[in-house]
Every structure is written in structure tokens, then in C-alpha cells.
Design a protein around this motif. Sequence first.
Motif, PDB file in Angstrom:
ATOM      1  N   ASP A  16       0.837  -1.205   0.000  1.00 51.66           N
ATOM      2  CA  ASP A  16       0.000   0.000   0.000  1.00 51.66           C
ATOM      3  C   ASP A  16       0.872   1.255   0.000  1.00 51.66           C
ATOM      4  OD1 ASP A  16      -2.226  -1.642   0.037  1.00 51.66           O
ATOM      5  OD2 ASP A  16      -2.629  -1.348   2.180  1.00 51.66           O
ATOM      6  N   PHE A  17       1.910   1.253   0.829  1.00 51.24           N
ATOM      7  CA  PHE A  17       2.830   2.395   0.848  1.00 51.24           C
ATOM      8  C   PHE A  17       3.512   2.552  -0.506  1.00 51.24           C
ATOM      9  CE2 PHE A  17       2.494   2.297   5.472  1.00 51.24           C
ATOM     10  CZ  PHE A  17       2.510   3.652   5.771  1.00 51.24           C
ATOM     11  N   SER A  18       3.808   1.435  -1.157  1.00 62.56           N
ATOM     12  CA  SER A  18       4.437   1.455  -2.477  1.00 62.56           C
ATOM     13  C   SER A  18       3.541   2.168  -3.487  1.00 62.56           C
ATOM     14  CB  SER A  18       4.703   0.024  -2.938  1.00 62.56           C
ATOM     15  OG  SER A  18       5.089  -0.012  -4.274  1.00 62.56           O
ATOM     16  N   ARG A  19       2.273   1.855  -3.457  1.00 59.81           N
ATOM     17  CA  ARG A  19       1.325   2.450  -4.405  1.00 59.81           C
ATOM     18  C   ARG A  19       1.114   3.939  -4.141  1.00 59.81           C
ATOM     19  NH1 ARG A  19      -1.737  -1.786  -2.657  1.00 59.81           N
ATOM     20  NH2 ARG A  19      -1.280  -3.696  -3.767  1.00 59.81           N
ATOM     21  N   GLU A  20       1.297   4.346  -2.896  1.00 58.08           N
ATOM     22  CA  GLU A  20       1.036   5.739  -2.520  1.00 58.08           C
ATOM     23  C   GLU A  20       2.243   6.655  -2.720  1.00 58.08           C
ATOM     24  OE1 GLU A  20      -0.380   5.465   1.503  1.00 58.08           O
ATOM     25  OE2 GLU A  20      -2.094   4.251   0.900  1.00 58.08           O
ATOM     26  N   LEU A  21       3.405   6.086  -3.082  1.00 56.67           N
ATOM     27  CA  LEU A  21       4.587   6.922  -3.288  1.00 56.67           C
ATOM     28  C   LEU A  21       4.323   7.869  -4.462  1.00 56.67           C
ATOM     29  CD1 LEU A  21       7.513   7.365  -2.261  1.00 56.67           C
ATOM     30  CD2 LEU A  21       8.244   5.883  -4.136  1.00 56.67           C
ATOM     31  N   PRO A  22       4.364   9.170  -4.218  1.00 54.78           N
ATOM     32  CA  PRO A  22       4.047  10.108  -5.302  1.00 54.78           C
ATOM     33  C   PRO A  22       5.177  10.174  -6.325  1.00 54.78           C
ATOM     34  CG  PRO A  22       4.692  11.304  -3.330  1.00 54.78           C
ATOM     35  CD  PRO A  22       4.652   9.844  -2.951  1.00 54.78           C
ATOM     36  N   PRO A  52       8.216  -2.971  -5.787  1.00 59.32           N
ATOM     37  CA  PRO A  52       7.272  -2.585  -4.740  1.00 59.32           C
ATOM     38  C   PRO A  52       7.862  -2.554  -3.329  1.00 59.32           C
ATOM     39  CG  PRO A  52       6.783  -4.786  -5.528  1.00 59.32           C
ATOM     40  CD  PRO A  52       7.833  -4.210  -6.440  1.00 59.32           C
ATOM     41  N   THR A  53       8.803  -3.427  -3.026  1.00 63.47           N
ATOM     42  CA  THR A  53       9.390  -3.414  -1.679  1.00 63.47           C
ATOM     43  C   THR A  53      10.171  -2.126  -1.468  1.00 63.47           C
ATOM     44  OG1 THR A  53       9.540  -5.818  -1.700  1.00 63.47           O
ATOM     45  CG2 THR A  53      10.871  -4.674  -0.079  1.00 63.47           C
ATOM     46  N   THR A  54      11.012  -1.799  -2.428  1.00 68.50           N
ATOM     47  CA  THR A  54      11.811  -0.577  -2.335  1.00 68.50           C
ATOM     48  C   THR A  54      10.906   0.649  -2.299  1.00 68.50           C
ATOM     49  OG1 THR A  54      13.620  -1.653  -3.512  1.00 68.50           O
ATOM     50  CG2 THR A  54      13.613   0.749  -3.510  1.00 68.50           C
ATOM     51  N   ARG A  55       9.911   0.676  -3.157  1.00 71.67           N
ATOM     52  CA  ARG A  55       8.958   1.795  -3.159  1.00 71.67           C
ATOM     53  C   ARG A  55       8.205   1.870  -1.833  1.00 71.67           C
ATOM     54  NH1 ARG A  55       7.349   4.395  -7.647  1.00 71.67           N
ATOM     55  NH2 ARG A  55       5.253   4.646  -6.806  1.00 71.67           N
ATOM     56  N   GLY A  56       7.855   0.713  -1.283  1.00 71.16           N
ATOM     57  CA  GLY A  56       7.145   0.684  -0.009  1.00 71.16           C
ATOM     58  C   GLY A  56       7.972   1.270   1.113  1.00 71.16           C
ATOM     59  N   PHE A  57       9.252   0.875   1.172  1.00 70.80           N
ATOM     60  CA  PHE A  57      10.135   1.435   2.193  1.00 70.80           C
ATOM     61  C   PHE A  57      10.252   2.945   2.028  1.00 70.80           C
ATOM     62  CE2 PHE A  57      12.630  -2.762   2.698  1.00 70.80           C
ATOM     63  CZ  PHE A  57      11.793  -3.168   3.720  1.00 70.80           C
ATOM     64  N   ALA A  58      10.411   3.402   0.783  1.00 70.54           N
ATOM     65  CA  ALA A  58      10.493   4.839   0.530  1.00 70.54           C
ATOM     66  C   ALA A  58       9.200   5.526   0.974  1.00 70.54           C
ATOM     67  CB  ALA A  58      10.761   5.101  -0.946  1.00 70.54           C
ATOM     68  N   PRO A  71      14.636  28.397  12.082  1.00 69.17           N
ATOM     69  CA  PRO A  71      15.206  27.462  13.038  1.00 69.17           C
ATOM     70  C   PRO A  71      14.708  26.024  12.872  1.00 69.17           C
ATOM     71  CG  PRO A  71      13.445  28.656  14.118  1.00 69.17           C
ATOM     72  CD  PRO A  71      13.546  29.189  12.698  1.00 69.17           C
ATOM     73  N   GLU A  72      13.540  25.829  12.332  1.00 69.54           N
ATOM     74  CA  GLU A  72      12.971  24.476  12.254  1.00 69.54           C
ATOM     75  C   GLU A  72      13.674  23.597  11.226  1.00 69.54           C
ATOM     76  OE1 GLU A  72      10.465  22.894  14.132  1.00 69.54           O
ATOM     77  OE2 GLU A  72      10.960  24.619  15.381  1.00 69.54           O
ATOM     78  N   ARG A  73      14.045  24.179  10.089  1.00 70.23           N
ATOM     79  CA  ARG A  73      14.691  23.453   8.999  1.00 70.23           C
ATOM     80  C   ARG A  73      13.909  22.206   8.587  1.00 70.23           C
ATOM     81  NH1 ARG A  73      19.637  25.150   7.475  1.00 70.23           N
ATOM     82  NH2 ARG A  73      19.823  23.162   6.497  1.00 70.23           N
ATOM     83  N   PRO A  74      12.647  22.381   8.150  1.00 64.67           N
ATOM     84  CA  PRO A  74      11.853  21.213   7.751  1.00 64.67           C
ATOM     85  C   PRO A  74      12.480  20.478   6.563  1.00 64.67           C
ATOM     86  CG  PRO A  74      10.774  23.234   7.060  1.00 64.67           C
ATOM     87  CD  PRO A  74      11.951  23.641   7.901  1.00 64.67           C
ATOM     88  N   VAL A  75      12.415  19.161   6.629  1.00 65.24           N
ATOM     89  CA  VAL A  75      12.995  18.301   5.603  1.00 65.24           C
ATOM     90  C   VAL A  75      11.870  17.795   4.703  1.00 65.24           C
ATOM     91  CG1 VAL A  75      14.207  16.118   5.203  1.00 65.24           C
ATOM     92  CG2 VAL A  75      14.883  17.601   7.106  1.00 65.24           C
ATOM     93  N   HIS A  76      12.048  17.946   3.401  1.00 64.60           N
ATOM     94  CA  HIS A  76      11.090  17.411   2.435  1.00 64.60           C
ATOM     95  C   HIS A  76      11.810  16.399   1.562  1.00 64.60           C
ATOM     96  CE1 HIS A  76       7.919  20.039   3.717  1.00 64.60           C
ATOM     97  NE2 HIS A  76       8.797  21.021   3.731  1.00 64.60           N
ATOM     98  N   LEU A  77      11.258  15.204   1.514  1.00 69.68           N
ATOM     99  CA  LEU A  77      11.886  14.079   0.828  1.00 69.68           C
ATOM    100  C   LEU A  77      11.226  13.809  -0.518  1.00 69.68           C
ATOM    101  CD1 LEU A  77      11.956  11.701   3.919  1.00 69.68           C
ATOM    102  CD2 LEU A  77      13.858  13.060   3.028  1.00 69.68           C
ATOM    103  N   PHE A  78      12.040  13.356  -1.460  1.00 71.84           N
ATOM    104  CA  PHE A  78      11.557  12.997  -2.788  1.00 71.84           C
ATOM    105  C   PHE A  78      12.262  11.717  -3.212  1.00 71.84           C
ATOM    106  CE2 PHE A  78      11.501  17.560  -2.225  1.00 71.84           C
ATOM    107  CZ  PHE A  78      10.190  17.881  -2.541  1.00 71.84           C
ATOM    108  N   PHE A  79      11.485  10.744  -3.670  1.00 78.38           N
ATOM    109  CA  PHE A  79      12.021   9.442  -4.052  1.00 78.38           C
ATOM    110  C   PHE A  79      11.608   9.092  -5.473  1.00 78.38           C
ATOM    111  CE2 PHE A  79      11.496   9.176   0.555  1.00 78.38           C
ATOM    112  CZ  PHE A  79      12.695   8.615   0.956  1.00 78.38           C
ATOM    113  N   SER A  80      12.459   8.314  -6.114  1.00 74.26           N
ATOM    114  CA  SER A  80      12.133   7.753  -7.416  1.00 74.26           C
ATOM    115  C   SER A  80      12.533   6.284  -7.402  1.00 74.26           C
ATOM    116  CB  SER A  80      12.895   8.491  -8.518  1.00 74.26           C
ATOM    117  OG  SER A  80      12.683   7.855  -9.754  1.00 74.26           O
ATOM    118  N   ALA A  81      11.564   5.420  -7.667  1.00 75.30           N
ATOM    119  CA  ALA A  81      11.802   3.974  -7.767  1.00 75.30           C
ATOM    120  C   ALA A  81      10.797   3.427  -8.767  1.00 75.30           C
ATOM    121  CB  ALA A  81      11.630   3.291  -6.414  1.00 75.30           C
TER     122      ALA A  81
END
Length: 151
Positions: free
Chosen positions: A31-37, A85-91, A70-80
Motif C-alpha cells: 500500500d505504501f508502495s502504491r502511494e509513493l508520489p 514494490p518493496t523498495t517503493r514501499g520502504f520509501a 530554526p525548524e529546517r523542515p525536511v522534504h523528501l523525494f524518491f524515485s523507484a
Amino acid sequence: MTTGAVPAKLAEIIEDFQDLTEPDRLQLLLDFSRELPPLPERYGEHPELLEQVVECQSPLFLTMEIGAAPERPVHLFFSAPPEAPTTRGFAGVLLEGLDGLPAAEVLAVPDDVPDRLGLTRAITPLRMRGMTAMLGRIKRKIREAQIRDAQ
């Protein structure tokens, strides 16, 4: 379950995995794999801005944007690729659990978070090492940005 320095969003994801049977945990990972934008256009058109996590068995690339102090929010971006699906799911887990958090909170995340998902018997050690490497790469990139900013 002890969460220590695990941020609330990530702790909730870990609890969701822990509450399930092993086959259902794999389904949740899918499910997490499918939701990776998809990557935003600014990165999709410039793959040189992405860093490959070579420890992953499937090709996975990541980049991040770190906001102002001061907060320095982190925004992540992945490509797989979709066929990983396992790798995408972990991401997807890391994106959902860490995106938008202050850099200091991300750096404090315990390195054993991948093991806390309860997938170690269902997923090969090489694939688990990939998720650990993703988290390590994210932390390294944050530390590098902090050093650059301090100079």
C-alpha cells in the motif's frame, strides 16, 4: 513498544505494522508502495539532482529540500520503478513518517526503525539493508547541509 526518538507519524506507522500479521504487513508495505508520489517535474527533468541509494536491490534515487532555520523542515523525494514494490514501499514509509519534520528530529530517528516494522522474516536481509541505507542517506544529506550552512 518503545518509541524513543521516533517521531509521532513514524511511530504510528510502526505500530500499524506491528498490529498486523506478517502477510498483512507485506500488504501494508505494498500500500505504501502504491502511494509513493511521482517526482516533481523539477527533479524528473533533472536526474542529476538525485542520489542513488546503491544498497537497494532495485534502483532507488532520492533527494531532499531542507527549509530555513530554526525548524529546517525536511522534504523528501524518491524515485523507484513500479516493478520494485518493496523498495517503493520502504520509501513510502519514510516519506510518510519523516517528510516535513525538522532536521533535528529526522537526525534523532533510531537507525533500527526498519527492523521495527516487523518485516525481517518476510523480506530478505538485503532488502532490509536497503531501507536502512535510505534512512542513513537521508541523515547524511542533512548533516552535509548543516556543515555547508555553518561555513
